[in-house]
Write an enzyme that holds these catalytic residues in place. Structure first.
Site, PDB file in Angstrom:
ATOM      1  N   ASP A   1       1.012  -1.279   0.405  1.00  0.00           N
ATOM      2  CA  ASP A   1      -0.256   0.113  -0.101  1.00  0.00           C
ATOM      3  C   ASP A   1       0.709   1.407  -0.345  1.00  0.00           C
ATOM      4  OD1 ASP A   1      -1.319   1.817   0.970  1.00  0.00           O
ATOM      5  OD2 ASP A   1      -3.310   0.505   1.361  1.00  0.00           O
TER       6      ASP A   1
ATOM      7  N   LYS B   1       0.880   3.769   6.200  1.00  0.00           N
ATOM      8  CA  LYS B   1      -0.394   2.201   6.321  1.00  0.00           C
ATOM      9  C   LYS B   1       0.145   0.996   6.227  1.00  0.00           C
ATOM     10  CE  LYS B   1      -4.615   3.969   3.871  1.00  0.00           C
ATOM     11  NZ  LYS B   1      -5.594   3.918   3.408  1.00  0.00           N
TER      12      LYS B   1
ATOM     13  N   CYS C   1     -11.356 -15.980 -14.598  1.00  0.00           N
ATOM     14  CA  CYS C   1     -10.804 -15.250 -14.794  1.00  0.00           C
ATOM     15  C   CYS C   1     -11.842 -13.337 -13.930  1.00  0.00           C
ATOM     16  CB  CYS C   1      -9.443 -14.495 -14.948  1.00  0.00           C
ATOM     17  SG  CYS C   1      -9.565 -13.702 -16.467  1.00  0.00           S
TER      18      CYS C   1
ATOM     19  N   CYS D   1     -15.380   4.878  -2.179  1.00  0.00           N
ATOM     20  CA  CYS D   1     -16.248   5.148  -0.992  1.00  0.00           C
ATOM     21  C   CYS D   1     -15.426   6.435  -0.515  1.00  0.00           C
ATOM     22  CB  CYS D   1     -15.035   4.170   0.092  1.00  0.00           C
ATOM     23  SG  CYS D   1     -15.034   2.306   0.404  1.00  0.00           S
TER      24      CYS D   1
ATOM     25  N   ASP E   1      -9.366  -0.355  -4.356  1.00  0.00           N
ATOM     26  CA  ASP E   1     -10.799   0.610  -4.648  1.00  0.00           C
ATOM     27  C   ASP E   1     -10.622   0.643  -5.831  1.00  0.00           C
ATOM     28  OD1 ASP E   1      -8.750   2.199  -4.819  1.00  0.00           O
ATOM     29  OD2 ASP E   1      -9.381   3.364  -3.484  1.00  0.00           O
ATOM     30  N   ASN E   2      -9.852   0.417  -7.244  1.00  0.00           N
ATOM     31  CA  ASN E   2      -9.876   0.265  -9.073  1.00  0.00           C
ATOM     32  C   ASN E   2      -9.834  -0.844  -9.152  1.00  0.00           C
ATOM     33  OD1 ASN E   2      -6.891   1.000  -9.867  1.00  0.00           O
ATOM     34  ND2 ASN E   2      -7.331   0.997  -7.359  1.00  0.00           N
TER      35      ASN E   2
ATOM     36  N   CYS F   1      -7.181 -15.150 -20.255  1.00  0.00           N
ATOM     37  CA  CYS F   1      -6.992 -16.324 -19.821  1.00  0.00           C
ATOM     38  C   CYS F   1      -8.059 -17.385 -20.875  1.00  0.00           C
ATOM     39  CB  CYS F   1      -8.143 -16.416 -18.804  1.00  0.00           C
ATOM     40  SG  CYS F   1      -9.947 -16.831 -18.768  1.00  0.00           S
TER      41      CYS F   1
END
Length: 250
Positions: free
Chosen positions: A62, A86, A172, A189, A130-131, A249
């Protein structure tokens, strides 16, 4: 098989009495290496439960720092962690939960240049990003490395979860979402809001899936998308198939 110490026999006693886990299963966990992408809302419960379970090495990735607005859901961080990286804050908390395991911290973003190195030697990868760009990249990298991937996502009062198992003709993440959805339909969020405990539900389920994969237990959520709705207290399952024209895949 790795021999457990007396302390480990006591710490993991409730695992050891499960016939499906036992000493051999706990040894697998202690020898496992898992990449956790993200130390936020999903990464917090994922990493805390994996640490408590005795997963031997957690690779935490992160590039962000702890903000006061994170604390409503990112339970691996505390108020005095605001402003810290973080990954450093998370590693400190996790080492208090279980000082007997190892942590590798990387304060950076996943990209095409570092993905293969970060996944090297990993038994499972868990996506708490988150993307969609990052999810697609991790999906493709895991397929190339042959590493199973557990994916979770959140929005407002809802969450979703699926597992990608390379090979075996299974689909996948790009089979499920061939194209990036309209951003207005999938706000992050900070734009849409999130009921904090929903992150705990989905992140904990991701941890369960990860432990199942390491131990070889049950059926993974491969080809199945679990949808959780907190307001109706319901879960639904949507099945999806491998796309012959999938660029990853197919």
């Amino acid at each position: 098989m790795r021999e457990l110490s007396e302390t480990e026999f006591h710490r993991y006693a409730r695992h050891l009495i499960l016939d499906e886990v036992g000493e051999a299963g706990q040894a697998k966990l202690l020898e496992a290496r898992v990449l956790v992408l993200g130390a936020g809302g999903l990464g917090a419960p994922i990493s805390m439960y994996l640490a408590a379970a005795g997963v031997g090495t957690l690779v935490l990735l992160d590039d962000d720092t702890v903000d006061l607005t994170n604390l409503q859901r990112q339970i691996v961080h505390a108020t005095d962690s605001v402003g810290r990286a973080k990954v450093d804050s998370a590693a400190e908390t996790l080492s208090r939960i279980n000082p007997g395991i190892h942590f590798e911290t990387h304060r950076l973003r996943l990209n095409a240049d570092n993905a293969a190195g970060l996944l090297a030697g990993c038994d499972v990868a868990v996506d708490g990003s988150d993307n969609f760009a990052t999810r697609y990249l991790l999906n493709d990298s895991c397929l190339a490395a042959g590493v199973p991937l557990v994916v979770g996502a959140l929005s407002r009062f809802e969450g979703q979860l699926t597992t990608i198992v390379p090979g075996e003709g299974r689909p996948c993440y790009r089979c499920l979402f061939p194209e990036t959805p309209d951003p207005s339909l999938t706000p992050r969020c900070e734009e849409a809001g999130i009921l904090g405990a929903v992150a705990g539900v989905i992140g904990t389920l991701q941890a369960v899936e990860t432990l199942k994969l390491i131990l070889g237990l049950g059926e993974p959520l491969a080809g199945r998308l679990m949808l959780y709705d907190a307001l109706s207290a319901s879960m639904q399952e949507v099945r999806y198939r491998r796309r012959p024209d999938c660029p990853s895949c197919g």
